[in-house]
Design a protein around this motif. Sequence first.
Motif, mmCIF file in Angstrom:
data_model
loop_
_atom_site.group_PDB
_atom_site.id
_atom_site.type_symbol
_atom_site.label_atom_id
_atom_site.label_comp_id
_atom_site.label_asym_id
_atom_site.label_seq_id
_atom_site.Cartn_x
_atom_site.Cartn_y
_atom_site.Cartn_z
ATOM 1 N N VAL A 12 38.502 55.822 -36.771
ATOM 2 C CA VAL A 12 37.168 56.416 -36.781
ATOM 3 C C VAL A 12 36.225 55.420 -36.112
ATOM 4 N N HIS A 13 35.545 55.846 -35.038
ATOM 5 C CA HIS A 13 34.674 54.944 -34.298
ATOM 6 C C HIS A 13 33.221 55.142 -34.735
ATOM 7 N N LEU A 14 32.442 55.894 -33.972
ATOM 8 C CA LEU A 14 31.061 56.171 -34.338
ATOM 9 C C LEU A 14 30.940 57.439 -35.176
ATOM 10 N N ALA A 15 32.066 57.999 -35.577
ATOM 11 C CA ALA A 15 32.077 59.313 -36.214
ATOM 12 C C ALA A 15 31.687 59.227 -37.684
ATOM 13 N N ARG A 16 30.612 59.877 -38.024
ATOM 14 C CA ARG A 16 30.228 59.997 -39.425
ATOM 15 C C ARG A 16 30.950 61.200 -40.033
ATOM 16 N N PRO A 17 31.459 61.062 -41.245
ATOM 17 C CA PRO A 17 32.037 62.238 -41.915
ATOM 18 C C PRO A 17 30.979 63.331 -42.059
ATOM 19 N N LEU A 18 31.398 64.568 -41.863
ATOM 20 C CA LEU A 18 30.487 65.710 -41.937
ATOM 21 C C LEU A 18 30.815 66.533 -43.174
ATOM 22 N N LEU A 19 29.834 66.712 -44.035
ATOM 23 C CA LEU A 19 30.010 67.536 -45.221
ATOM 24 C C LEU A 19 29.832 69.001 -44.845
ATOM 25 N N ALA A 20 30.844 69.818 -45.173
ATOM 26 C CA ALA A 20 30.806 71.251 -44.884
ATOM 27 C C ALA A 20 31.208 71.996 -46.147
ATOM 28 N N ASP A 21 30.220 72.387 -46.933
ATOM 29 C CA ASP A 21 30.439 73.018 -48.237
ATOM 30 C C ASP A 21 31.256 72.094 -49.135
ATOM 31 N N ASP A 22 32.462 72.503 -49.510
ATOM 32 C CA ASP A 22 33.283 71.696 -50.417
ATOM 33 C C ASP A 22 34.370 70.931 -49.668
ATOM 34 N N ALA A 23 34.097 70.631 -48.411
ATOM 35 C CA ALA A 23 35.060 69.905 -47.583
ATOM 36 C C ALA A 23 34.336 68.840 -46.767
ATOM 37 N N VAL A 24 35.109 67.922 -46.194
ATOM 38 C CA VAL A 24 34.557 66.897 -45.324
ATOM 39 C C VAL A 24 35.380 66.866 -44.042
ATOM 40 N N ARG A 52 42.689 69.761 -36.079
ATOM 41 C CA ARG A 52 42.567 70.313 -34.726
ATOM 42 C C ARG A 52 42.560 69.169 -33.720
ATOM 43 N N ASP A 53 43.541 69.167 -32.827
ATOM 44 C CA ASP A 53 43.584 68.170 -31.758
ATOM 45 C C ASP A 53 42.659 68.588 -30.625
ATOM 46 N N LEU A 54 41.939 67.624 -30.053
ATOM 47 C CA LEU A 54 41.142 67.860 -28.867
ATOM 48 C C LEU A 54 41.851 67.268 -27.655
ATOM 49 N N ASP A 55 41.217 67.345 -26.492
ATOM 50 C CA ASP A 55 41.882 66.972 -25.248
ATOM 51 C C ASP A 55 41.840 65.472 -24.953
ATOM 52 N N ALA A 56 41.132 64.697 -25.789
ATOM 53 C CA ALA A 56 40.961 63.266 -25.556
ATOM 54 C C ALA A 56 40.417 62.647 -26.840
ATOM 55 N N PRO A 57 40.320 61.325 -26.910
ATOM 56 C CA PRO A 57 39.730 60.705 -28.097
ATOM 57 C C PRO A 57 38.335 61.245 -28.405
ATOM 58 N N VAL A 58 37.990 61.230 -29.690
ATOM 59 C CA VAL A 58 36.688 61.705 -30.160
ATOM 60 C C VAL A 58 35.980 60.526 -30.801
ATOM 61 N N ARG A 59 34.922 60.054 -30.161
ATOM 62 C CA ARG A 59 34.244 58.847 -30.623
ATOM 63 C C ARG A 59 33.133 59.124 -31.628
ATOM 64 N N ALA A 60 32.669 60.365 -31.726
ATOM 65 C CA ALA A 60 31.550 60.672 -32.614
ATOM 66 C C ALA A 60 31.871 61.907 -33.448
#
Length: 204
Positions: A12-24, A52-60
């Motif tokens: 996990v780089h600059l990525a903040r966990p995202l709260l989505a109802d009862d999940a993160v 879910r995989d994306l096409d490249a690294p996810v920094r945020a």
Amino acid sequence: SIRWSTHLPGAVHLARPLLADDAVVVAWSDEDAGAGGLSCHDLATGDERWRRDLDAPVRAGATLLADVDTLVAVSIAGGVVGLDPSTGEQRWHRQLGDRLRTWAMSAPVPVGDAVVVGHIADLALIDGVDGSIRWHRHDLEGSAPMATPMQGVLHDGMLVVAFSFNELHTVGFDPADGRVRWSGDGNRLNAPTSDVVADPEVEA
């Protein structure tokens, strides 16, 4: 005390966990494999609900557009996806710019039912429902592809976006069409490096 922990496929780089109802939802990157994606975990137990995989690294981190019930994330190569936040199912995909010259290092900025994504040399407002591009700016004066973060906020009818380590560092955009209303420039070392936030004394 720690209630649960889990192992992610990458860092996990600059990525903040995202709260989505009862999940993160957490974004991750495996730089060695050139891979990245999102993982959704039950908030109470840590159990993985979907990945879910994306096409490249996810920094945020990802951004939740509650009005259209869509989760939006972007890879560093400019691959933007809209996902069902409950299942991770992909609803749409949009490539921003040339994936070999794009450095999308920041989370999408929510603008109503759309998001701003990209960097100083390739910035776009993307519709959260179908992924269509509402406006696209790749002509900002003095801009060049750089691996630097972007911060932004919509407040009082103005979309304010700040670009770290650039001489053109702060821009006020018309959120409807992307026109530049004002800009700030100067020594790139004085450019914002932290979050851009709305003035709490001004009603949005």
